[in-house]
Structure formats: structure tokens, C-alpha cells
Design a protein around this motif. Structure first.
Motif, PDB file in Angstrom:
ATOM      1  N   VAL A  39       0.938  -1.008  -0.255  1.00  0.00           N
ATOM      2  CA  VAL A  39      -0.178   0.010   0.035  1.00  0.00           C
ATOM      3  C   VAL A  39       0.959   1.198   0.155  1.00  0.00           C
ATOM      4  O   VAL A  39       1.480   1.437   0.907  1.00  0.00           O
ATOM      5  CB  VAL A  39      -0.816  -0.056   1.091  1.00  0.00           C
ATOM      6  N   ALA A  40       0.925   1.969  -1.099  1.00  0.00           N
ATOM      7  CA  ALA A  40       1.890   3.049  -1.340  1.00  0.00           C
ATOM      8  C   ALA A  40       1.060   4.338  -0.343  1.00  0.00           C
ATOM      9  O   ALA A  40       0.137   4.784  -0.863  1.00  0.00           O
ATOM     10  CB  ALA A  40       1.970   3.672  -2.886  1.00  0.00           C
ATOM     11  N   VAL A  41       1.795   4.858   0.619  1.00  0.00           N
ATOM     12  CA  VAL A  41       1.275   6.178   1.187  1.00  0.00           C
ATOM     13  C   VAL A  41       2.160   7.433   0.604  1.00  0.00           C
ATOM     14  O   VAL A  41       3.279   7.302   0.908  1.00  0.00           O
ATOM     15  CB  VAL A  41       1.473   5.778   2.698  1.00  0.00           C
ATOM     16  N   LEU A  42       1.418   8.167   0.033  1.00  0.00           N
ATOM     17  CA  LEU A  42       2.299   9.375  -0.297  1.00  0.00           C
ATOM     18  C   LEU A  42       1.411  10.692  -0.402  1.00  0.00           C
ATOM     19  O   LEU A  42       0.168  10.609  -0.157  1.00  0.00           O
ATOM     20  CB  LEU A  42       2.826   9.086  -1.717  1.00  0.00           C
ATOM     21  N   ASP A  43       1.915  11.764  -0.354  1.00  0.00           N
ATOM     22  CA  ASP A  43       1.240  13.142  -0.658  1.00  0.00           C
ATOM     23  C   ASP A  43       1.216  13.350  -2.253  1.00  0.00           C
ATOM     24  O   ASP A  43       2.185  13.850  -2.734  1.00  0.00           O
ATOM     25  CB  ASP A  43       2.114  14.109  -0.077  1.00  0.00           C
ATOM     26  N   LEU A  44      -0.107  13.031  -3.030  1.00  0.00           N
ATOM     27  CA  LEU A  44      -0.086  13.338  -4.426  1.00  0.00           C
ATOM     28  C   LEU A  44       0.118  14.810  -4.713  1.00  0.00           C
ATOM     29  O   LEU A  44       0.463  15.109  -6.001  1.00  0.00           O
ATOM     30  CB  LEU A  44      -1.383  12.751  -4.731  1.00  0.00           C
ATOM     31  N   THR A  51       6.791   9.401 -10.450  1.00  0.00           N
ATOM     32  CA  THR A  51       6.605   8.628  -9.362  1.00  0.00           C
ATOM     33  C   THR A  51       5.302   7.930  -9.551  1.00  0.00           C
ATOM     34  O   THR A  51       5.286   6.688  -9.267  1.00  0.00           O
ATOM     35  CB  THR A  51       6.711   9.392  -8.149  1.00  0.00           C
ATOM     36  N   ALA A  52       4.486   8.497  -9.876  1.00  0.00           N
ATOM     37  CA  ALA A  52       2.867   7.991 -10.121  1.00  0.00           C
ATOM     38  C   ALA A  52       2.924   7.014 -11.020  1.00  0.00           C
ATOM     39  O   ALA A  52       2.273   6.229 -10.800  1.00  0.00           O
ATOM     40  CB  ALA A  52       2.031   9.197 -10.418  1.00  0.00           C
ATOM     41  N   ARG A  53       3.700   7.298 -12.001  1.00  0.00           N
ATOM     42  CA  ARG A  53       3.675   6.154 -13.229  1.00  0.00           C
ATOM     43  C   ARG A  53       4.508   4.799 -12.675  1.00  0.00           C
ATOM     44  O   ARG A  53       3.882   3.725 -12.697  1.00  0.00           O
ATOM     45  CB  ARG A  53       4.485   6.711 -14.444  1.00  0.00           C
ATOM     46  N   ALA A  54       5.437   5.088 -11.793  1.00  0.00           N
ATOM     47  CA  ALA A  54       6.347   3.891 -11.270  1.00  0.00           C
ATOM     48  C   ALA A  54       5.113   3.136 -10.227  1.00  0.00           C
ATOM     49  O   ALA A  54       5.378   1.926 -10.186  1.00  0.00           O
ATOM     50  CB  ALA A  54       7.548   4.472 -10.476  1.00  0.00           C
ATOM     51  N   VAL A  55       4.570   4.039  -9.416  1.00  0.00           N
ATOM     52  CA  VAL A  55       3.592   3.464  -8.803  1.00  0.00           C
ATOM     53  C   VAL A  55       2.531   2.679  -9.289  1.00  0.00           C
ATOM     54  O   VAL A  55       2.345   1.378  -8.965  1.00  0.00           O
ATOM     55  CB  VAL A  55       2.699   4.334  -7.779  1.00  0.00           C
ATOM     56  N   VAL A  56       2.020   2.912 -10.577  1.00  0.00           N
ATOM     57  CA  VAL A  56       1.271   2.312 -11.344  1.00  0.00           C
ATOM     58  C   VAL A  56       1.714   1.099 -12.239  1.00  0.00           C
ATOM     59  O   VAL A  56       1.038  -0.091 -11.813  1.00  0.00           O
ATOM     60  CB  VAL A  56       0.253   3.310 -12.473  1.00  0.00           C
ATOM     61  N   GLU A  57       2.933   1.230 -12.391  1.00  0.00           N
ATOM     62  CA  GLU A  57       3.610   0.073 -12.996  1.00  0.00           C
ATOM     63  C   GLU A  57       3.962  -0.908 -11.851  1.00  0.00           C
ATOM     64  O   GLU A  57       3.930  -2.322 -12.219  1.00  0.00           O
ATOM     65  CB  GLU A  57       4.823   0.560 -13.594  1.00  0.00           C
ATOM     66  N   PRO A  75      -3.581  20.384  -8.775  1.00  0.00           N
ATOM     67  CA  PRO A  75      -3.984  19.919 -10.086  1.00  0.00           C
ATOM     68  C   PRO A  75      -2.564  19.087 -10.499  1.00  0.00           C
ATOM     69  O   PRO A  75      -2.251  19.560 -11.468  1.00  0.00           O
ATOM     70  CB  PRO A  75      -4.385  21.172 -11.155  1.00  0.00           C
ATOM     71  N   ARG A  76      -2.098  18.177  -9.868  1.00  0.00           N
ATOM     72  CA  ARG A  76      -1.096  17.595 -10.451  1.00  0.00           C
ATOM     73  C   ARG A  76      -1.245  16.444 -11.058  1.00  0.00           C
ATOM     74  O   ARG A  76      -2.410  15.849 -11.150  1.00  0.00           O
ATOM     75  CB  ARG A  76      -0.195  17.010  -8.936  1.00  0.00           C
ATOM     76  N   ALA A  77      -0.282  16.013 -12.132  1.00  0.00           N
ATOM     77  CA  ALA A  77      -0.710  14.776 -13.094  1.00  0.00           C
ATOM     78  C   ALA A  77      -0.809  13.575 -12.376  1.00  0.00           C
ATOM     79  O   ALA A  77      -1.470  12.799 -12.736  1.00  0.00           O
ATOM     80  CB  ALA A  77       0.678  14.859 -13.902  1.00  0.00           C
ATOM     81  N   ALA A  78      -0.086  13.533 -11.386  1.00  0.00           N
ATOM     82  CA  ALA A  78      -0.212  12.098 -10.366  1.00  0.00           C
ATOM     83  C   ALA A  78      -1.711  11.943 -10.100  1.00  0.00           C
ATOM     84  O   ALA A  78      -2.087  10.425 -10.370  1.00  0.00           O
ATOM     85  CB  ALA A  78       0.457  12.519  -9.001  1.00  0.00           C
ATOM     86  N   PHE A  79      -2.664  12.691 -10.183  1.00  0.00           N
ATOM     87  CA  PHE A  79      -4.118  12.299  -9.883  1.00  0.00           C
ATOM     88  C   PHE A  79      -4.718  11.699 -10.970  1.00  0.00           C
ATOM     89  O   PHE A  79      -5.446  10.770 -11.156  1.00  0.00           O
ATOM     90  CB  PHE A  79      -4.865  13.431  -9.291  1.00  0.00           C
ATOM     91  N   ARG A  80      -4.332  12.410 -12.161  1.00  0.00           N
ATOM     92  CA  ARG A  80      -4.893  11.931 -13.674  1.00  0.00           C
ATOM     93  C   ARG A  80      -4.372  10.517 -13.949  1.00  0.00           C
ATOM     94  O   ARG A  80      -5.088   9.678 -14.285  1.00  0.00           O
ATOM     95  CB  ARG A  80      -4.332  12.714 -14.587  1.00  0.00           C
ATOM     96  N   ILE A  81      -2.968  10.415 -13.540  1.00  0.00           N
ATOM     97  CA  ILE A  81      -2.260   8.910 -13.811  1.00  0.00           C
ATOM     98  C   ILE A  81      -2.977   7.892 -13.154  1.00  0.00           C
ATOM     99  O   ILE A  81      -3.359   6.727 -13.678  1.00  0.00           O
ATOM    100  CB  ILE A  81      -0.893   9.009 -13.314  1.00  0.00           C
ATOM    101  N   LEU A  82      -3.117   8.343 -11.765  1.00  0.00           N
ATOM    102  CA  LEU A  82      -3.893   7.088 -10.683  1.00  0.00           C
ATOM    103  C   LEU A  82      -5.190   6.811 -11.313  1.00  0.00           C
ATOM    104  O   LEU A  82      -5.865   5.755 -11.267  1.00  0.00           O
ATOM    105  CB  LEU A  82      -3.803   7.442  -9.606  1.00  0.00           C
TER     106      LEU A  82
END
Length: 390
Positions: A39-44, A51-57, A75-82
Motif C-alpha cells: 500500500v503506497a502512502v504518499l502526498d499526491l 513517481t505516479a507512473r512507477a507506482v502504477v507500474e 492539480p498534479r498529473a499524479a491524480f490523473r495517472i492514478l
């Protein structure tokens, strides 16, 4: 969220998503062994797209978004990637203090300890549509906040451009900043840890120290004497006001200052600083226009994440720009000093090794040979150390 993706992650024994907590800190590399049982715990809000892509991969069991207290979504890209993945995203469940390796179970947004079945945090699970909707709202809110902030900053500039550009209106105080390093300690939540990190730097360079509001209390608690305190008297203790620092009291542009009667009761002197700026900004301007060589300031960073938030004063945008040629954030200063200190430490180790070698030469060779060797070795060593500290 696609229920097939969620159901595939459910344990046969316990309801919900089960996994091992992995804290992914902003700016740190993603753990190499991150995988489907984690379970990845992070501040998006501070998670890069990479980093978001690495978590998804890594196909983690779930992602728990833990923003800073009171902070809105950015409005970070990390939210869209997830949102484009099938990974469950949990918001508002504060697992920031849960240790790496802790086994947890997440069911309908509630996080339990697998070991004790005790509840660790309560949040909410958001699906892709909700996540994208929140990102769109965050984009609009971010732009609106920026426009309002910059409008107020421009108004401040129109009022205080003479103060910013030329130091017109600065109070005269009996402190000479010329050519000195200055450390400005604010009352922000990050300041206490930063002050601790700065102690080696302060020990070597003996900078002038300015306490701002609650920062003056932090200095006193750390047993560091402040040379200047910029604070509203009602916001600090009697001990801070009577410690002997030069006291500067923020005042409105018309000269009205809160808490001056308290200063009078304590029998200490104070100078008012009339300006439409925060106490932090006043401290920076005093040091800058006073001729400080470098100004180190503690507190939360003022990157784009925080630039337009409620905690960021519009005046600070203009003041930071005005003093930018000499302004260094505490984190950067501490990092540079640690790097320099490490190099000097290595130099001392090498010097000790040279002394040991010299002892061997003394035992084997003549005094003349030792002298020639010592001169050559010392010259080489001195040139190397000079390269470290440049």
C-alpha cells in the motif's frame, strides 16, 4: 472504479484490500521492491508524474493520499495517472506516521491494522470519475487563487514600492547587518527541525539571528540568543521581550501597533515598523537593505505548491522577489553545509593517514628524506583541501 480490479485485490479471509505500508516520500526514489502486495502512502500534491507512473507500474494494492494538514488538492498529473488505473485511491486517511512494513487492511476507506484489527485511520475511497472531477475543481480553484493572490501582491507593490526598492521607511535600529550572514527564524511548523539542521552552519559562521513571532520562542527554546526580534508583543512571552534582543514591532501604515503598552509595562525599548507587510517580510527587508551578505530563512518552502495558498501572504511574493539575490532557504543552506562538512571531514581523515605514513617513514628513512616527502605530501594535501572549500 472498476469493481473487477478492486475485487481481485481482496483477501479470501478479510474484507477489503490487504497490503504492507510503504511510505513514498516526496523527492525520494520509489522503493525498488514496491509491488502488488504493498500500500503506497504518499502526498499526491507533491508526487511527480514519474513517481505516479512507477507506482502504477508496480501495480500496488492501493494508494493512500496524505496531504499536508489543511491543504487543498493541487492539480498534479499524479491524480490523473492514478485515475487512469484500476488502483484504489484512498483520501483523508492519515497514515503519515504509520511505519513502513505495517500490514494494513483497507475496507470502504477505513484502514485497520492486520495484526491487531484496530482502526488506524478513516478516509474515503474515490473512483476515477470522482478523482478526475476533483482534479478539474482543483485546477479552477488554483487559477482563481493565483489571480486573487497576484492582484493583492500588485496592490502591495503599488503601496510599498519605495520600501521594496530603496528601503524608504525602514526603521533605524542599532544592528549592523553589513556584510553579515543572517538567519531569520519564523514560527512556521517546519522551522524547529530546520533550526536544528542549521546549528552547525550557525556555529561556524556566527550569523546575526532574527526571530519572527513564534520563531523567537523557538530560538529561546533552543537556547540561541536572538539579535533582533520582529514580533507583535502580545504574541510572544515576557522572556522573549526581555532577553535583550532589539525589538521591532510591526505596525499599520498609519503607525498603529498592537501591544506597545505591554512593552512599556515591561520597561523595554521597541521600534515600530509601519508597513503593509508581514513580520517575516519586515525581517527580510531589514536584513537586505541593511547590507546583509546572505539571508537564510526558515519555514515552509514557497514553491508553486504553497505560493497562492491561504498561508502565503501576497506581500511575501514581492518581498521575496526584492531580496532574491541574497535569499537562501534553510533546507538548501543545511544541505550545502552538510556536503561541505563531509568534504572537510574526509580531508581530516586523509591528514590523519598522512601522519601515520610519516611515522613509518621516520622509522625507516633519514630525516632529510622525511622532510622532502613531508613537504611534497603537504603541498598536495593543501591544494586538495582548497579545492574542497571553494
Amino acid at each position: 472504479m472498476k469493481m473487477t480490479g478492486l475485487l481481485s485485490r481482496r483477501s479470501n479471509d478479510l474484507a477489503g484490500v490487504v497490503g504492507t505500508v510503504r511510505q513514498v516520500r516526496a523527492g525520494s526514489p520509489v522503493p525498488r521492491k514496491l509491488g502488488s502486495k504493498d500500500v503506497a502512502v504518499l502526498d499526491l500534491n507533491r508526487t511527480s508524474a514519474a513517481t505516479a507512473r512507477a507506482v502504477v507500474e508496480a501495480d500496488v494494492a492501493a494508494v493512500v493520499h496524505v496531504p499536508r494538514p489543511g491543504e487543498e488538492m493541487l492539480p498534479r498529473a499524479a491524480f490523473r495517472i492514478l485515475a487512469s488505473s484500476t488502483i484504489p485511491v484512498i483520501e483523508d486517511a492519515d497514515l503519515a506516521e504509520v511505519e513502513d512494513g505495517t500490514r494494513v487492511r483497507i475496507d470502504e476507506g477505513v484502514v485497520y491494522s492486520v495484526k491487531t484489527e484496530g482502526q488506524l485511520a478513516t478516509g474515503r475511497e474515490v473512483g476515477p470519475e470522482t478523482l478526475l472531477s476533483e482534479v478539474h475543481a482543483a485546477e479552477n480553484g488554483y487559477v482563481e487563487s493565483a489571480l486573487a493572490h497576484l492582484a493583492n501582491a500588485t496592490e502591495f507593490l503599488s503601496l510599498e514600492h519605495q520600501l521594496l526598492l530603496d528601503g524608504e521607511g525602514l526603521p533605524g535600529i542599532d544592528v549592523d547587518f553589513t556584510g553579515r550572514h543572517v538567519v531569520v527564524v519564523t514560527g512556521d511548523r517546519a522551522s524547529e527541525a530546520q533550526l536544528s539542521d542549521l546549528k552547525p552552519f550557525m556555529k561556524e559562521y556566527r550569523p546575526l539571528v532574527v526571530g519572527v513571532d513564534g520563531g523567537a520562542e523557538l530560538l529561546r527554546a533552543a537556547r540561541i540568543s536572538a539579535d533582533v526580534v520582529v514580533a507583535t508583543p502580545t504574541g510572544v512571552s515576557d522572556e522573549v521581550l526581555t532577553d535583550g534582543a532589539v525589538l521591532v514591532v510591526p505596525a499599520d501604515r498609519d503607525g498603529r501597533a498592537e501591544g506597545l503598552e505591554r512593552v512599556t509595562e515591561l520597561g523595554v525599548g521597541a521600534t515600530t515598523f509601519p508597513a503593509a507587510a508581514t513580520a517575516r517580510d519586515m525581517a527580510l527587508l531589514l536584513a537586505f537593505h541593511g547590507g546583509a551578505e546572505m539571508i537564510v530563512v526558515t519555514g515552509d518552502d514557497r514553491g508553486l505548491e504553497n505560493a497562492f495558498g491561504a498561508s502565503s501572504a501576497p506581500s511575501s511574493t514581492m518581498v521575496d522577489t526584492a531580496v532574491s539575490s541574497r535569499l537562501v532557504h534553510a533546507d538548501a543552506c543545511a544541505t550545502l553545509y552538510r556536503s561541505r562538512g563531509a568534504g572537510i571531514g574526509l580531508a581530516l581523515v586523509v591528514l590523519a593517514a598522512l601522519i601515520a605514513v610519516a611515522a613509518v617513514v621516520v622509522a625507516r628513512d633519514s630525516a632529510q628524506d622525511l622532510l622532502i616527502w613531508a613537504i611534497d605530501a603537504w603541498n598536495t594535501f593543501a591544494l586538495w583541501v582548497q579545492g574542497l572549500v571553494r
